[in-house]
Design an enzyme around this catalytic site. Structure first.
Site, PDB file in Angstrom:
ATOM      1  N   ARG A 108       0.848  -1.185   0.000  1.00 32.97           N
ATOM      2  CA  ARG A 108       0.000   0.000   0.000  1.00 32.97           C
ATOM      3  C   ARG A 108       0.889   1.242   0.000  1.00 32.97           C
ATOM      4  NH1 ARG A 108      -3.144  -3.227  -1.381  1.00 32.97           N
ATOM      5  NH2 ARG A 108      -5.198  -3.748  -0.470  1.00 32.97           N
TER       6      ARG A 108
ATOM      7  N   GLU B 194      -4.092   7.312  -5.849  1.00 36.31           N
ATOM      8  CA  GLU B 194      -4.150   6.572  -7.104  1.00 36.31           C
ATOM      9  C   GLU B 194      -5.379   6.972  -7.907  1.00 36.31           C
ATOM     10  OE1 GLU B 194      -3.968   2.432  -6.062  1.00 36.31           O
ATOM     11  OE2 GLU B 194      -1.876   2.569  -5.420  1.00 36.31           O
TER      12      GLU B 194
ATOM     13  N   HIS C 138      -0.223  -0.458  -9.934  1.00 40.85           N
ATOM     14  CA  HIS C 138      -0.928  -1.225  -8.901  1.00 40.85           C
ATOM     15  C   HIS C 138      -1.674  -2.432  -9.471  1.00 40.85           C
ATOM     16  CE1 HIS C 138      -2.818  -0.875  -4.620  1.00 40.85           C
ATOM     17  NE2 HIS C 138      -2.416  -2.095  -4.912  1.00 40.85           N
TER      18      HIS C 138
END
Length: 320
Positions: free
Chosen positions: A240, A269, A288
């Site tokens: 994270r 994000e 990601h």
């Protein structure tokens, strides 16, 4: 688990997401095929006339769900996150309202994330991306500038399923493995050794973040910790983004002691187009999804559909 759900059972509202939209679209189609009534969009865009009919929200880590959403949808019975991690859901507020919360099954995703994290470790040590860019742009490459993984010390910050899966795979490279966990009751066995975070940072050639994001791990690596890292070390974050203070990370990458960072996740994000991390030559960025494989998508899809249908039928979802 087989279910058939009529539209009168309630509405399933599914968010749109910059990374996981293909998976969410498949889940939406599967739920519709099972007879569920599904709509998609931002939670704030649920029409007032439909708010009393929303029974399940399906969200991601980029779309928080908390008291505001719960108050807007008084009939809500559950929240489902198709992947691992529930930091986007106010679980205490949900508990107080008797709203079920479920995340994705770990299944094969722990293995794929372990493999992907080690891939980034190797890419960083072997300077893979600079070599690829040099060939693409007809530039010379400095020989003998990379490092082998063999004999290095790799630190794993966090001791969950991904870290467990990484240890035997790293051991095949003949490395020293250090583990630091913020949890008190953990059992770390050889070939890994448990140490404090401070010791891990000072000794590790490569630091891999695999920890969960909680209140006590937010900015776990801040200025003091990043400056304490071994000179020339590499940071790999596939967990994270908020585990790292990005302002402090920029300083450590530009002024030392770090040599490079390979990041699959960020505090905000998608990563803003003008973010300074995008301009650093010693940073490798991925969006990601580095460990989201075809093999894991099916397991996540099945688990998410099953949990939504369980909630609609007022049975308990499966916990990850």
């Amino acid at each position: 688990m087989s279910h058939q759900v009529m539209g009168s059972k309630g509405l399933v509202w599914i968010v749109r997401d910059v990374v996981h939209d293909p998976l969410l679209a498949q889940i939406s189609a599967d739920l519709s095929a099972a007879g569920a009534t599904v709509q998609r969009g931002a939670f704030a865009d649920v029409p007032p006339e439909q708010r009393d009919f929303v029974k399940v929200l399906l969200t991601t880590i980029r779309h928080p769900v908390g008291p505001t959403e719960f108050d807007l949808m008084p009939a809500l019975q559950g929240v489902v996150v198709p992947t691992s991690g529930l930091e986007s859901v106010d679980t205490e507020s949900a508990r107080q309202r008797s709203i079920e919360v479920a995340s994705g099954t770990p299944g094969p995703s722990a293995v794929s994330m372990a493999e992907a994290t080690i891939m980034l470790v190797l890419a960083g040590l072997y300077r893979l991306l600079p070599a690829v860019d040099a060939m693409r742009h007809l530039q010379p490459v400095e020989p003998f500038s990379a490092h082998m993984l063999q004999g290095r010390t790799v630190g794993l910050v966090g001791w969950g399923r991904i870290a467990h899966a990484m240890v035997p795979r790293l051991a095949a490279f003949d490395v020293n493995i250090l583990v630091s966990s913020s949890r008190h009751a953990v059992s770390v066995e050889a070939p890994a050794a448990q140490v404090s975070l401070d010791e891990l940072l000072s000794r590790s050639d490569v630091v891999c973040l695999t920890a969960a994001l909680r209140a006590d791990t937010r900015h776990l690596l801040a200025h003091e910790q990043l400056q304490a890292m071994k000179p020339g070390s590499i940071l790999v974050n596939t967990a994270r983004g908020a585990l790292v203070d990005e302002a402090a990370l920029l300083t450590a990458l530009q002024e030392g002691p770090m040599a490079a960072a390979l990041l699959d996740t960020f505090e905000n994000e998608p990563l803003p187009a003008d973010h300074p991390l995008r301009r650093l030559a010693n940073v490798v960025l991925t969006p990601h999804c580095i460990g989201h494989m075809q093999e894991t998508a099916q397991a996540l899809r099945v688990a998410a559909v099953d949990n939504v249908l369980r909630i609609l039928h007022r049975s308990r979802p499966k916990k990850s």
